[in-house]
Design a protein around this motif. Structure first.
Motif, PDB file in Angstrom:
ATOM      1  N   UNK A   1       0.827  -1.207   0.000  1.00 30.56           N
ATOM      2  CA  UNK A   1       0.000   0.000   0.000  1.00 30.56           C
ATOM      3  C   UNK A   1       0.862   1.258   0.000  1.00 30.56           C
ATOM      4  N   UNK A   2       1.930   1.226   0.786  1.00 30.91           N
ATOM      5  CA  UNK A   2       2.816   2.385   0.862  1.00 30.91           C
ATOM      6  C   UNK A   2       3.546   2.594  -0.459  1.00 30.91           C
ATOM      7  N   UNK A   3       4.002   1.510  -1.064  1.00 25.47           N
ATOM      8  CA  UNK A   3       4.724   1.624  -2.325  1.00 25.47           C
ATOM      9  C   UNK A   3       3.819   2.200  -3.406  1.00 25.47           C
TER      10      UNK A   3
ATOM     11  N   UNK B   1       2.446   6.545  -7.084  1.00 23.56           N
ATOM     12  CA  UNK B   1       1.465   7.422  -7.726  1.00 23.56           C
ATOM     13  C   UNK B   1       1.759   8.884  -7.416  1.00 23.56           C
ATOM     14  N   UNK B   2       2.199   9.165  -6.195  1.00 28.10           N
ATOM     15  CA  UNK B   2       2.532  10.536  -5.818  1.00 28.10           C
ATOM     16  C   UNK B   2       3.724  11.045  -6.631  1.00 28.10           C
ATOM     17  N   UNK B   3       4.747  10.211  -6.786  1.00 23.76           N
ATOM     18  CA  UNK B   3       5.927  10.611  -7.558  1.00 23.76           C
ATOM     19  C   UNK B   3       5.586  10.768  -9.033  1.00 23.76           C
ATOM     20  N   UNK B   4       4.665   9.959  -9.519  1.00 25.30           N
ATOM     21  CA  UNK B   4       4.228  10.093 -10.915  1.00 25.30           C
ATOM     22  C   UNK B   4       3.478  11.406 -11.114  1.00 25.30           C
ATOM     23  N   UNK B   5       2.642  11.773 -10.145  1.00 25.64           N
ATOM     24  CA  UNK B   5       1.952  13.063 -10.235  1.00 25.64           C
ATOM     25  C   UNK B   5       2.953  14.216 -10.261  1.00 25.64           C
ATOM     26  N   UNK B   6       4.058  14.074  -9.548  1.00 25.28           N
ATOM     27  CA  UNK B   6       5.090  15.113  -9.572  1.00 25.28           C
ATOM     28  C   UNK B   6       5.680  15.258 -10.975  1.00 25.28           C
ATOM     29  N   UNK B   7       5.838  14.148 -11.688  1.00 24.57           N
ATOM     30  CA  UNK B   7       6.327  14.232 -13.071  1.00 24.57           C
ATOM     31  C   UNK B   7       5.299  14.946 -13.951  1.00 24.57           C
ATOM     32  N   UNK B   8       4.021  14.638 -13.750  1.00 28.93           N
ATOM     33  CA  UNK B   8       2.970  15.301 -14.531  1.00 28.93           C
ATOM     34  C   UNK B   8       2.978  16.815 -14.305  1.00 28.93           C
ATOM     35  N   UNK B   9       3.243  17.230 -13.075  1.00 34.36           N
ATOM     36  CA  UNK B   9       3.192  18.647 -12.731  1.00 34.36           C
ATOM     37  C   UNK B   9       4.443  19.408 -13.165  1.00 34.36           C
ATOM     38  N   UNK B  10       5.499  18.716 -13.489  1.00 33.21           N
ATOM     39  CA  UNK B  10       6.772  19.364 -13.795  1.00 33.21           C
ATOM     40  C   UNK B  10       6.648  20.239 -15.047  1.00 33.21           C
ATOM     41  N   UNK B  11       7.003  21.515 -14.913  1.00 31.36           N
ATOM     42  CA  UNK B  11       6.912  22.449 -16.032  1.00 31.36           C
ATOM     43  C   UNK B  11       8.244  23.114 -16.347  1.00 31.36           C
ATOM     44  N   UNK B  12       9.307  22.680 -15.713  1.00 28.89           N
ATOM     45  CA  UNK B  12      10.597  23.343 -15.893  1.00 28.89           C
ATOM     46  C   UNK B  12      11.592  22.418 -16.581  1.00 28.89           C
ATOM     47  N   UNK B  13      12.576  22.995 -17.280  1.00 26.63           N
ATOM     48  CA  UNK B  13      13.597  22.174 -17.931  1.00 26.63           C
ATOM     49  C   UNK B  13      14.674  21.670 -16.982  1.00 26.63           C
ATOM     50  N   UNK B  14      14.641  22.069 -15.746  1.00 23.70           N
ATOM     51  CA  UNK B  14      15.679  21.660 -14.796  1.00 23.70           C
ATOM     52  C   UNK B  14      15.441  20.223 -14.340  1.00 23.70           C
ATOM     53  N   UNK B  15      16.378  19.351 -14.628  1.00 24.11           N
ATOM     54  CA  UNK B  15      16.293  17.971 -14.175  1.00 24.11           C
ATOM     55  C   UNK B  15      15.424  17.105 -15.058  1.00 24.11           C
ATOM     56  N   UNK B  16      15.797  15.837 -15.186  1.00 30.42           N
ATOM     57  CA  UNK B  16      15.009  14.895 -15.969  1.00 30.42           C
ATOM     58  C   UNK B  16      13.779  14.461 -15.179  1.00 30.42           C
ATOM     59  N   UNK B  17      12.874  13.790 -15.862  1.00 29.28           N
ATOM     60  CA  UNK B  17      11.698  13.252 -15.184  1.00 29.28           C
ATOM     61  C   UNK B  17      12.101  12.229 -14.125  1.00 29.28           C
TER      62      UNK B  17
ATOM     63  N   UNK C   1      10.892  12.453  -5.251  1.00 33.69           N
ATOM     64  CA  UNK C   1       9.609  12.318  -4.551  1.00 33.69           C
ATOM     65  C   UNK C   1       9.339  10.889  -4.085  1.00 33.69           C
ATOM     66  N   UNK C   2      10.084   9.932  -4.618  1.00 31.56           N
ATOM     67  CA  UNK C   2       9.801   8.523  -4.358  1.00 31.56           C
ATOM     68  C   UNK C   2      10.623   7.974  -3.194  1.00 31.56           C
ATOM     69  N   UNK C   3      11.930   8.026  -3.318  1.00 33.37           N
ATOM     70  CA  UNK C   3      12.790   7.350  -2.349  1.00 33.37           C
ATOM     71  C   UNK C   3      12.783   7.987  -0.964  1.00 33.37           C
ATOM     72  N   UNK C   4      12.881   9.318  -0.828  1.00 37.32           N
ATOM     73  CA  UNK C   4      12.889   9.884   0.529  1.00 37.32           C
ATOM     74  C   UNK C   4      11.630   9.557   1.321  1.00 37.32           C
ATOM     75  N   UNK C   5      10.481   9.563   0.647  1.00 39.78           N
ATOM     76  CA  UNK C   5       9.234   9.278   1.361  1.00 39.78           C
ATOM     77  C   UNK C   5       9.155   7.813   1.792  1.00 39.78           C
ATOM     78  N   UNK C   6       9.819   6.931   1.057  1.00 34.95           N
ATOM     79  CA  UNK C   6       9.828   5.517   1.431  1.00 34.95           C
ATOM     80  C   UNK C   6      10.844   5.216   2.519  1.00 34.95           C
ATOM     81  N   UNK C   7      11.853   6.077   2.635  1.00 31.15           N
ATOM     82  CA  UNK C   7      12.911   5.831   3.608  1.00 31.15           C
ATOM     83  C   UNK C   7      13.818   4.690   3.211  1.00 31.15           C
TER      84      UNK C   7
END
Length: 406
Positions: free
Chosen positions: A40-42, A47-63, A70-76
């Protein structure tokens, strides 16, 4: 005439029930990683990290960089622990999910015909997956990339934008060095394929037999219908000429955002020594072109933008920047550092342009050379300038790779 054909994958080239496939895919990945992360946590964090990719509007950093942040820090959990297991999932488990999709025979015929005509074919699928997964899904469509010479296949490891942002399509075209022949978009999704392409100024073919396009604000060459009708439509495009017309603020914004992202794509594998190689004595090396873009943004484009937004009908002086390369010794400067500085200044410009209203884009100025002008016209000139130098960078890289000792 050669066309650049951007074509969607899911439910265009490959029959795929997106909702069902997402459910099966998430359950399979969660099962594979359950010894380390509760399912459930994974799923929630993925899904949260995927939404962050959808929201990304800047050229800084790859998807991928956005996803990982957004994925690894929240999972610990350390990426070094989980990434090998995720890689294992995509090579061993993911291929078994092909049974939930079906190839589309008319799609195979379309791709074969387009390639036989010499057209560039880009798989303009949403780059939210690792490359290994996207290549696998092409095999499910009976379009294996080792058989079909696709010009470009975006993925989340290398691309900076995703659908539905017009900058995703602009990043594709910029990475292809802005082809000067016509480009088109083919897809089944109005929101993710057709509207962003129309905003950029591309003719579109909406793979759809049920609904009509909701407005009349379409490219005059656009059409819709079954996938089997694409071939005849492409013939009408071949009979017309002209590239992208920078008519709208959305198109200008997309191109301005895509430029630094595309430069990263074009230079990603360029050996450091080749950044400073000039293809001819009187031509610029890659690092010199990027230095030029950096300084023009910082000393010309940004001040002009600020002046127009802060003053009524300001006077804009003409500035000769051609001698800066020699006067500032661009050839001795670090190209990668110049790219970082260019990215930072371009972000300042984008941040000022993003919230503007249509009336703001029509704010006027008096230019020493162009005369009466508007913010939209001046930013259109910047976008055209970007396209010119993207082509120059691409051609320079090609030439110095062919003769690196010159």
């Amino acid at each position: 005439m050669t066309l650049t054909i951007l074509i969607d994958l899911d439910d265009t080239l490959l029959i795929n029930n997106a909702n069902l496939f997402q459910e099966i895919y998430l359950k399979a990945l969660a099962e594979h990683l359950k010894a380390y992360i509760p399912p459930e946590k994974l799923i929630s964090q993925l899904l949260s990290a995927t939404r962050a990719m959808y929201k990304k509007k800047t050229p800084q950093g790859t998807l991928k960089e956005t996803f990982d942040a957004h994925f690894y820090p929240a999972l610990g959990v350390s990426p070094s622990l989980l990434q090998p297991l995720i890689d294992e999932f995509y090579t061993q488990i993911f291929p078994t999910l092909s049974c939930y999709t079906q190839p589309r025979l008319e799609a195979i015929d379309l791709i074969q015909t387009a390639l036989s005509h010499g057209h560039r074919v880009v798989i303009a699928t949403n780059p939210l997956f690792p490359r290994v997964a996207i290549l696998e899904r092409l095999r499910w469509a009976n379009l294996p990339p080792d058989t079909y010479p696709f010009t470009l296949i975006p993925d989340y490891e290398t691309f900076h934008f995703c659908k539905p942002h017009p900058a995703f399509l602009a990043e594709i075209l910029a990475t292809l060095r802005w082809p000067e022949d016509p480009a088109v978009m083919i897809g089944n999704s109005l929101d993710e394929d057709i509207l962003p392409a129309e905003a950029l100024g591309l003719p579109t073919y909406w793979v759809n037999e049920t609904f009509q396009f909701p407005t009349d604000q379409r490219h005059p060459l656009s059409s819709q219908g079954p996938l089997s009708g694409v071939g005849a439509w492409l013939s009408t495009i071949e009979d017309n000429t002209g590239g992208i017309e920078l008519k709208t603020p959305a198109a200008i914004l997309a191109i301005l955002a895509a430029t630094p992202a595309a430069i990263e794509n074009l230079t990603r594998d360029l050996p450091p020594v080749l950044w400073m190689v000039r293809p001819a004595p009187q031509e610029w090396a890659v690092n010199e072109i990027i230095c030029h873009l950096r300084d023009v943004d910082a000393e010309v484009n940004l001040p002009r933008l600020s002046a127009i937004l802060s003053s009524d009908n300001p006077f804009i002086a003409g500035i000769d920047t051609d001698n800066w390369a020699e006067a500032r010794n661009y050839h001795a400067q670090d190209g990668t550092e110049a790219l970082r500085s260019f990215m930072a200044t371009r972000m300042l410009i984008l941040n000022q342009l993003e919230p503007l209203t249509p009336n703001d884009w029509q704010r006027t100025a008096r230019h020493a050379i162009f005369g009466h002008t508007s913010l939209q016209e001046l930013m259109g000139f910047v976008a055209t300038h970007d396209q010119t130098h993207i082509r120059q960078i691409g051609n320079t890289i090609y030439q110095v790779r062919m003769s690196p000792s010159d």
